[in-house]
Design a protein around this motif. Sequence first.
Motif, PDB file in Angstrom:
ATOM      1  N   VAL A 115       6.551  10.897   1.669  1.00 17.82           N
ATOM      2  CA  VAL A 115       6.060   9.515   1.710  1.00 17.82           C
ATOM      3  C   VAL A 115       7.226   8.540   1.601  1.00 17.82           C
ATOM      4  O   VAL A 115       7.275   7.526   2.315  1.00 17.82           O
ATOM      5  CB  VAL A 115       5.038   9.261   0.582  1.00 17.82           C
ATOM      6  CG1 VAL A 115       4.704   7.781   0.468  1.00 17.82           C
ATOM      7  CG2 VAL A 115       3.763  10.062   0.833  1.00 17.82           C
ATOM      8  N   ILE A 147       1.416   5.638   7.021  1.00 10.60           N
ATOM      9  CA  ILE A 147       2.196   6.744   6.464  1.00 10.60           C
ATOM     10  C   ILE A 147       1.303   7.967   6.268  1.00 10.60           C
ATOM     11  O   ILE A 147       1.689   9.095   6.606  1.00 10.60           O
ATOM     12  CB  ILE A 147       2.858   6.319   5.144  1.00 10.60           C
ATOM     13  CG1 ILE A 147       3.942   5.277   5.422  1.00 10.60           C
ATOM     14  CG2 ILE A 147       3.441   7.523   4.409  1.00 10.60           C
ATOM     15  CD1 ILE A 147       4.462   4.584   4.188  1.00 10.60           C
ATOM     16  N   ALA A 194       0.888  -0.329   5.761  1.00 13.70           N
ATOM     17  CA  ALA A 194       1.883   0.748   5.776  1.00 13.70           C
ATOM     18  C   ALA A 194       1.349   2.033   5.162  1.00 13.70           C
ATOM     19  O   ALA A 194       1.625   3.132   5.664  1.00 13.70           O
ATOM     20  CB  ALA A 194       3.145   0.286   5.037  1.00 13.70           C
ATOM     21  N   GLY A 195       0.586   1.909   4.079  1.00 11.49           N
ATOM     22  CA  GLY A 195       0.059   3.098   3.413  1.00 11.49           C
ATOM     23  C   GLY A 195      -0.793   3.952   4.329  1.00 11.49           C
ATOM     24  O   GLY A 195      -0.672   5.185   4.358  1.00 11.49           O
ATOM     25  N   GLU A 216       8.953   8.517   5.000  1.00  7.11           N
ATOM     26  CA  GLU A 216       8.192   7.770   5.996  1.00  7.11           C
ATOM     27  C   GLU A 216       8.230   6.271   5.720  1.00  7.11           C
ATOM     28  O   GLU A 216       8.223   5.456   6.646  1.00  7.11           O
ATOM     29  CB  GLU A 216       6.737   8.249   6.017  1.00  7.11           C
ATOM     30  CG  GLU A 216       6.535   9.630   6.615  1.00  7.11           C
ATOM     31  CD  GLU A 216       6.931   9.702   8.080  1.00  7.11           C
ATOM     32  OE1 GLU A 216       6.683   8.725   8.815  1.00  7.11           O
ATOM     33  OE2 GLU A 216       7.494  10.730   8.497  1.00  7.11           O
ATOM     34  N   THR A 217       8.276   5.898   4.446  1.00 13.41           N
ATOM     35  CA  THR A 217       8.358   4.483   4.081  1.00 13.41           C
ATOM     36  C   THR A 217       9.641   3.860   4.605  1.00 13.41           C
ATOM     37  O   THR A 217       9.629   2.756   5.162  1.00 13.41           O
ATOM     38  CB  THR A 217       8.287   4.317   2.547  1.00 13.41           C
ATOM     39  OG1 THR A 217       7.022   4.794   2.080  1.00 13.41           O
ATOM     40  CG2 THR A 217       8.450   2.854   2.142  1.00 13.41           C
ATOM     41  N   THR A 223       0.824  -1.210   0.000  1.00 17.36           N
ATOM     42  CA  THR A 223       0.000   0.000   0.000  1.00 17.36           C
ATOM     43  C   THR A 223       0.857   1.257   0.000  1.00 17.36           C
ATOM     44  O   THR A 223       0.458   2.292  -0.532  1.00 17.36           O
ATOM     45  CB  THR A 223      -0.935   0.021   1.231  1.00 17.36           C
ATOM     46  OG1 THR A 223      -0.144  -0.183   2.419  1.00 17.36           O
ATOM     47  CG2 THR A 223      -1.988  -1.064   1.133  1.00 17.36           C
ATOM     48  N   GLU A 224       2.055   1.166   0.588  1.00 14.41           N
ATOM     49  CA  GLU A 224       2.966   2.321   0.567  1.00 14.41           C
ATOM     50  C   GLU A 224       3.421   2.616  -0.869  1.00 14.41           C
ATOM     51  O   GLU A 224       3.546   3.778  -1.266  1.00 14.41           O
ATOM     52  CB  GLU A 224       4.167   2.091   1.493  1.00 14.41           C
ATOM     53  CG  GLU A 224       5.205   1.104   1.018  1.00 14.41           C
ATOM     54  CD  GLU A 224       4.755  -0.346   1.021  1.00 14.41           C
ATOM     55  OE1 GLU A 224       5.363  -1.150   0.300  1.00 14.41           O
ATOM     56  OE2 GLU A 224       3.795  -0.664   1.757  1.00 14.41           O
TER      57      GLU A 224
END
Length: 231
Positions: A137, A204, A200-201, A140-141, A108-109
């Motif tokens: 993004v 984030i 994860a998305g 953060e990933t 999802t990230e």
Amino acid sequence: MAAQTLSVLPIIPSQTCKKPIESSLILKPGSLSNSFIGTKLSIQSSNFSILAAKRRSSTVATVLFSLPTGKQERNTSEGKPKWAARAIKSFAMAELEARKFKYPNTGTEALLMGILVEGTSLAAKFLRENGITLFKVREETLKLLGKSDMYFFSPEHPPLTEPAQRALDWALDEKLKSGESGEVTTTHLLLGIWSEKEAAGHKILAALGFDDEKAKELAKSMDKDIVLSFK
């Protein structure tokens, strides 16, 4: 001794040198003799053309008309909505981002990064207006998932993680539930990412200030309001 060695070297006429050496190695249709290995190469141009055309058409069909679904019954559904071109491009960019990070899967990230890389959709503009940029993004990933092994190489098309597949299916389901005509957009995709709270998305997005209120605001900006429930 040096003089004797030079005397037996062949003299190459200047006209011969004008022809590029590479041209002798170009393969053309028909039966070709290869003096270097003493064999003949048979090339059927028509077969190559057909094979190349099939590969191109198969790839184009996959990229232009659909995205993966975890629900097999949708593969035969004639009434299912199509994905918008920007959403499909975002997905392609997501796979590329996963490969850049050397991750084994498209999560999802990566889908989130793909939306921002594509950059022209309503969802991408909404994210940037709220301070959520591609650079942030990516940062953060790395904080959340870390770096991959430097010797690992991602596959050409990193398979979707389960949360990423559910995000795609959520987007398609939401479009079907709306009862409206039209395509599944990048906005649906972004809201699908947000629906996966443990992925994860979502984490984030939350870390960068996205919340349920912003999700509802984004939903209202589509052609028709969508009733969403993020519980």
